[in-house]
Write an enzyme that holds these catalytic residues in place. Structure first.
Site, PDB file in Angstrom:
ATOM      1  N   HIS A 152      17.538 -51.665  -7.355  1.00 22.97           N
ATOM      2  CA  HIS A 152      17.690 -50.321  -7.899  1.00 22.97           C
ATOM      3  C   HIS A 152      18.195 -50.366  -9.334  1.00 22.97           C
ATOM      4  O   HIS A 152      17.663 -49.702 -10.230  1.00 22.97           O
ATOM      5  CB  HIS A 152      18.658 -49.501  -7.046  1.00 22.97           C
ATOM      6  N   HIS A 203      16.511 -48.969 -13.444  1.00 21.22           N
ATOM      7  CA  HIS A 203      17.148 -48.449 -14.654  1.00 21.22           C
ATOM      8  C   HIS A 203      16.758 -49.161 -15.942  1.00 21.22           C
ATOM      9  O   HIS A 203      16.611 -48.515 -16.991  1.00 21.22           O
ATOM     10  CB  HIS A 203      18.673 -48.529 -14.519  1.00 21.22           C
ATOM     11  N   GLU A 245      18.695 -40.418 -12.470  1.00 19.37           N
ATOM     12  CA  GLU A 245      18.371 -40.931 -11.139  1.00 19.37           C
ATOM     13  C   GLU A 245      17.114 -40.298 -10.533  1.00 19.37           C
ATOM     14  O   GLU A 245      16.295 -40.993  -9.940  1.00 19.37           O
ATOM     15  CB  GLU A 245      19.550 -40.728 -10.184  1.00 19.37           C
ATOM     16  N   SER A 254      12.528 -46.762  -7.883  1.00 25.99           N
ATOM     17  CA  SER A 254      12.907 -47.908  -7.058  1.00 25.99           C
ATOM     18  C   SER A 254      12.757 -47.634  -5.572  1.00 25.99           C
ATOM     19  O   SER A 254      13.086 -48.487  -4.748  1.00 25.99           O
ATOM     20  CB  SER A 254      14.368 -48.313  -7.360  1.00 25.99           C
TER      21      SER A 254
END
Length: 295
Positions: free
Chosen positions: A136, A141, A182, A201
């Site tokens: 993740h 990111h 997010e 993700s």
């Protein structure tokens, strides 16, 4: 939004109650200690997301992914990632042992350090993990940190998080991070695309967020987002859509104090609420979450 929780399952920061000896909860990644099984989990996750994201992830994410030293068959080396990031946007990836306290998280972001969990999920956790792991944090990111707009925005968020803590309004700012970094969507000229790490993700939420009829897709409004609760246990009931990623530059440079004051006087909104004042891109059927709530 990283935060210390009593229920966290992984790592020193998540469970032992003792901070690492080094400042900022930073640890060595210990890349050489990853097992063949751990690299295999990365390979499974990487390969299936790489097949899924073209035509669904935004151009900036795909470009960043292509410019970074990712390999399908092994967990990335954070220092190799950081070497590329430093040249492009001045960011680096630092290893942490799990979720870290808010002030540590914000301090890292304010200084262009992205704290990434160095553990990886177990084979039975491929589709859902409560705490962000290396897949993740790095796959989700880091590609967007190659983009100057996102790089500046997340640094500003770190600085704003430290201020929000002092003002006691961190929950309001956390919603902005959640619905942008997010779980954000952006409208490209060729269609709706994902830029949020929590979506790119996630194998299942990737398709749900941009293709399913169930969720609401609302044009982003900062004051509205600050009032809106979010789901941490399932797909989002509403996604907020930017007309362009450059909109985030405005968020990086405004004074949030008046917005905090306004939000304190207004009612909290549930994740699936749609208001008459909302600019609605897609009004969802709500079918997915209704079925989950049914007895």
């Amino acid at each position: 939004m990283q935060t210390m929780t009593a229920s966290a399952k992984h790592g020193l920061a998540a469970g032992s109650g003792h901070a690492p000896q080094r400042p900022g909860w930073v640890i060595d990644q210990g890349w050489q200690h990853y097992t063949a099984q751990e690299h295999a989990v990365w390979a499974t996750l990487f390969e299936r997301q790489s097949r899924l994201l073209p035509g669904r992830a935004c151009d900036e994410f795909l470009r960043g992914m292509g410019d970074l030293p990712f390999r399908a068959d092994r967990i990335p080396d954070f220092e190799q990632m950081s070497q590329v990031l430093r040249r492009r946007t001045g960011w680096e990836v630092v290893a942490v042992p799990g979720l870290v306290p808010d002030e540590v998280f914000f301090e890292h972001l304010a200084h262009r350090r992205f704290p990434a969990g160095q553990f990886i999920r177990k084979p039975h956790e491929l589709d859902y993990l409560e705490e962000p792991d290396v897949f993740h944090d790095v796959f989700g990111h880091v590609p967007m940190l190659m983009n100057p707009v996102i790089a500046d925005y997340i640094q500003a968020y770190g600085e704003g998080g430290l201020r929000a803590q002092r003002l006691g309004v961190l929950d309001k700012l956390a919603r902005v991070y959640w619905y942008t970094v997010e779980f954000g969507l952006v409208q490209q000229s060729d269609g709706l695309r994902i830029y949020g790490a929590g979506i790119v993700s996630s194998y299942t939420e990737t398709c749900f967020s941009v293709e399913d009829a169930s969720p609401n897709r609302l044009w982003f409004d900062l004051a509205r987002v600050m009032r809106t609760r979010y789901r941490i246990d399932d797909f989002q009931e509403s996604y907020f859509v930017l007309p362009h990623l450059n909109e985030l530059l405005g968020l990086a440079n405004i004074d949030f104090a008046p917005l905090y004051a306004r939000a304190a006087t207004e009612a909290e909104l549930q994740p699936g609420d749609v208001l008459e004042t909302d600019r609605v891109l897609t009004r969802g059927t709500g079918r997915y979450h209704a079925a989950k709530r049914a007895p």
